[in-house]
Scaffold this motif. Structure first.
Motif, short mmCIF file in Angstrom:
data_model
loop_
_atom_site.label_atom_id
_atom_site.label_comp_id
_atom_site.label_asym_id
_atom_site.label_seq_id
_atom_site.Cartn_x
_atom_site.Cartn_y
_atom_site.Cartn_z
N UNK A 110 0.52 7.48 4.73
CA UNK A 110 -0.97 7.39 4.23
C UNK A 110 -1.76 6.62 5.03
N UNK A 111 -0.93 5.33 5.82
CA UNK A 111 -1.67 4.68 6.73
C UNK A 111 -2.11 5.58 8.01
N UNK B 38 0.71 -1.11 0.02
CA UNK B 38 0.08 0.03 -0.08
C UNK B 38 0.88 1.50 0.03
N UNK B 39 1.97 1.18 -0.56
CA UNK B 39 2.65 2.55 -0.92
C UNK B 39 2.93 2.50 -2.39
N UNK B 40 3.02 3.94 -3.00
CA UNK B 40 3.21 4.06 -4.23
C UNK B 40 4.73 4.06 -4.70
N UNK B 41 4.98 3.43 -5.89
CA UNK B 41 6.30 3.45 -6.23
C UNK B 41 7.04 4.84 -6.43
N UNK B 42 8.29 5.18 -6.03
CA UNK B 42 8.94 6.42 -5.72
C UNK B 42 9.12 7.08 -7.24
N UNK B 43 8.81 6.55 -8.18
CA UNK B 43 9.26 7.24 -9.60
C UNK B 43 8.09 8.49 -9.74
N UNK C 148 11.81 6.89 0.90
CA UNK C 148 10.70 7.92 0.65
C UNK C 148 9.46 7.18 0.30
N UNK C 149 9.41 6.43 -0.62
CA UNK C 149 8.19 5.78 -0.88
C UNK C 149 7.52 5.07 -0.08
N UNK D 166 -5.50 5.27 1.51
CA UNK D 166 -5.14 4.16 0.77
C UNK D 166 -4.80 4.46 -0.79
N UNK D 167 -3.78 3.79 -1.02
CA UNK D 167 -3.22 3.92 -2.48
C UNK D 167 -4.11 3.52 -3.69
N UNK D 168 -3.98 4.29 -4.62
CA UNK D 168 -5.07 3.95 -5.60
C UNK D 168 -4.19 3.90 -6.98
#
Length: 533
Positions: A481-482, A442-447, A473-474, A487-489
């Motif tokens: 977010x948690x 549930x984390x977004x990629x750092x790109x 950092x990602x 939540x990551x979309x």
């Protein structure tokens, strides 16, 4: 890096003659020279812009005309005009000759006895900014069939090309990758009456406009009329009054004496000096000063000082009404100037004042760039690879603290190419709080990822009050977010297929150098039917 260019400018600045007065002229007809649109790929040009206050630059286009055309808007070339504003006093010599064949003196007798009615030859390629349809329209065999005997087609041997141009009544000049074309001054040299299909030509690249008016020696056909029926528009040339033709030919001869330096009766030097004197009276567009502001922030429980530009507090309003207001933060390192400048000249060019680079390290390494571009956030700490979490937290904190109005803050890296306008449209449609290439954790990629105003407001509070977070950092942003109940979309991440069926995402990472960034920029826009070089 073009270090030879830096060395040349350094030597020039030391010359006593350069340091005296404001009457120096640089002739810069090479396509990237002193051109903001291409400065990302010749960074030395941009580094030396600040030394140009004492000079006038002679271009093959008119930067001040670009400024006026950009204000008018509604042109296929609006992105070209946006990238070609004046950086110093300047004027246009027109797009000149690569192959200076012998001069043909225009006369009414030459016109009447010419072998061909019309001359037009074009390259086999696609052209930028929607120009392909104009360039290809005269090449339709049905069109050629309905004209008097003409020389029309694709590339031909050089001797045949010169003979055809000098043996024609009219020479067709059609817009291409830019509004101007080499064909205009070739037609002038050939003594052939130019017929121009490019509405913006007189403003974009007028040759010696203080002496000449293109309309005096050329005939214009409106783009809209030409594309509807090129045969009808060109056949109208047969009905032009003899008096008009004679006047065009007389003025064509005058144009020859002005634009051709080695003409037997050349007025080139006089016209050149006249343009130079006129250009001295022009006013450069207002450049807002970049002020440095300093503040403190608590990031992961540690207190840091940082510096930010006044432009952060007053970001430009460049998006359409229906698009969300987006601030982009790009993680970078102080020594990666070329990577930052590649972004300034590619995907960020349409959003000036919205894209900021987060750097650290010695202040003296980036001080000049900070004031020149007004798009750096500087963290007062030694720059190391493990600083990414601190840099992201500085971005979130600074946007939350200093930007009054925004909808989203986007984080990316300086080796990423992002389709910013597409992301804006997606965010406007789906309105996520936290969007990116989500992982199972549930984390977004750092790109690259986006945080809504509300999420960033919550996250910034935890950044200030919380302890040390994950060094990646990602993952750290996923932890925020948690904590904020978000939540990551990932919806829409793989959004588009190119002509080969390959799926592309909104963000392409690992652009290893400026060439890769440029290639990606052209590739995406080519696939979509246009370039934004």
């Amino acid at each position: 890096n073009c270090t030879w260019y830096d060395q040349a400018f350094e030597a020039l600045q030391k010359k006593p003659t350069f340091q005296q007065g404001h009457k120096h002229i640089i002739i810069a007809l090479s396509w990237p020279s002193f051109n903001k649109r291409f400065s990302a790929f010749v960074p030395a040009l941009s580094r030396n812009y600040r030394f140009l206050e004492n000079v006038t630059v002679a271009h093959n286009y008119d930067p001040f005309g670009c400024l006026e055309l950009e204000k008018k808007g509604s042109s296929d070339f609006h992105k070209v005009y946006h990238g070609e504003p004046p950086v110093t006093k300047a004027f246009s010599l027109g797009l000149g000759f690569n192959d200076p064949f012998p001069i043909e003196k225009p006369s009414f007798n030459k016109f009447q006895t010419s072998d061909y009615f019309l001359f037009y030859h074009s390259r086999v390629k696609s052209f930028a900014y929607g120009s392909t349809k104009y360039r290809n329209a005269p090449l339709d065999p049905k069109f050629v069939k309905n004209l008097p005997v003409s020389s029309i087609g694709y590339d031909v041997p050089y001797d045949e090309w010169v003979n055809g141009m000098t043996s024609s009544k009219f020479c067709l000049v059609v817009r291409g990758d830019t509004p101007h074309s080499h064909s205009l001054l070739y037609a002038v040299r050939a003594g052939c009456v130019p017929v121009i299909v490019s509405d913006d030509y007189p403003s974009y690249a007028p040759p010696f406009k203080s002496t000449l008016a293109i309309e005096d020696f050329a005939i214009f056909i409106k783009e809209e009329d030409f594309i509807k029926d090129p045969t009808r528009e060109l056949l109208k040339l047969q009905d032009l009054p003899k008096e008009l033709i004679r006047a065009k030919i007389d003025n064509l001869y005058i144009a020859q004496t002005v634009v051709i330096p080695n003409h037997p009766n050349s007025l080139f030097v006089q016209a050149f000096l006249k343009e130079s004197i006129k250009s001295e009276k022009k006013s450069l567009p207002y450049r807002p000063q970049v002020h440095m502001n300093e503040a403190n922030a608590i990031l992961s429980g540690f207190k840091f000082s940082y510096r930010y530009p006044s432009t952060l507090s007053n970001p430009s309003t460049t998006t359409k009404d229906e698009s969300p207001d987006v601030i982009v933060g790009v993680l970078s390192e102080s020594h990666r100037f070329n990577a930052r400048h590649a972004i300034r000249g590619t995907w960020a060019v349409a959003r000036p004042g919205k894209v900021f680079f987060i750097v650290a390290g010695p202040w003296e390494d980036i001080e000049e760039e900070f004031h020149q571009y007004g798009d750096l956030l500087w963290l007062n700490i030694e720059d190391e690879g493990s600083l990414s979490t601190f840099k992201v937290q500085l971005l979130l904190h600074a946007v939350n603290r200093h930007v009054d109005t925004y909808d989203y803050v986007i984080k990316t890296n300086d080796d990423s190419y992002i389709l910013l306008e597409d992301i804006e449209q997606h965010l406007a449609a789906s309105k996520p709080d936290y969007w990116g290439n989500c992982h199972a954790s549930q984390h977004a990629d750092g790109m690259g990822y986006a945080l809504s105003f509300e999420f960033n407001k919550c996250a910034s509070g935890y950044v200030k009050s919380g302890g040390m977070m994950n060094a990646k950092e990602d993952i750290a942003t996923g932890e925020l977010a948690e904590l904020c109940g978000v939540s990551c979309q990932k919806e829409g991440w793989d959004y588009w297929m190119d002509s080969s069926g390959k799926k592309l995402s909104f963000i392409k990472r690992e652009m290893k150098n400026t060439g890769a960034m440029l290639y990606m920029h052209w590739y995406v826009l080519w696939e979509r039917g246009g370039w934004d070089a």
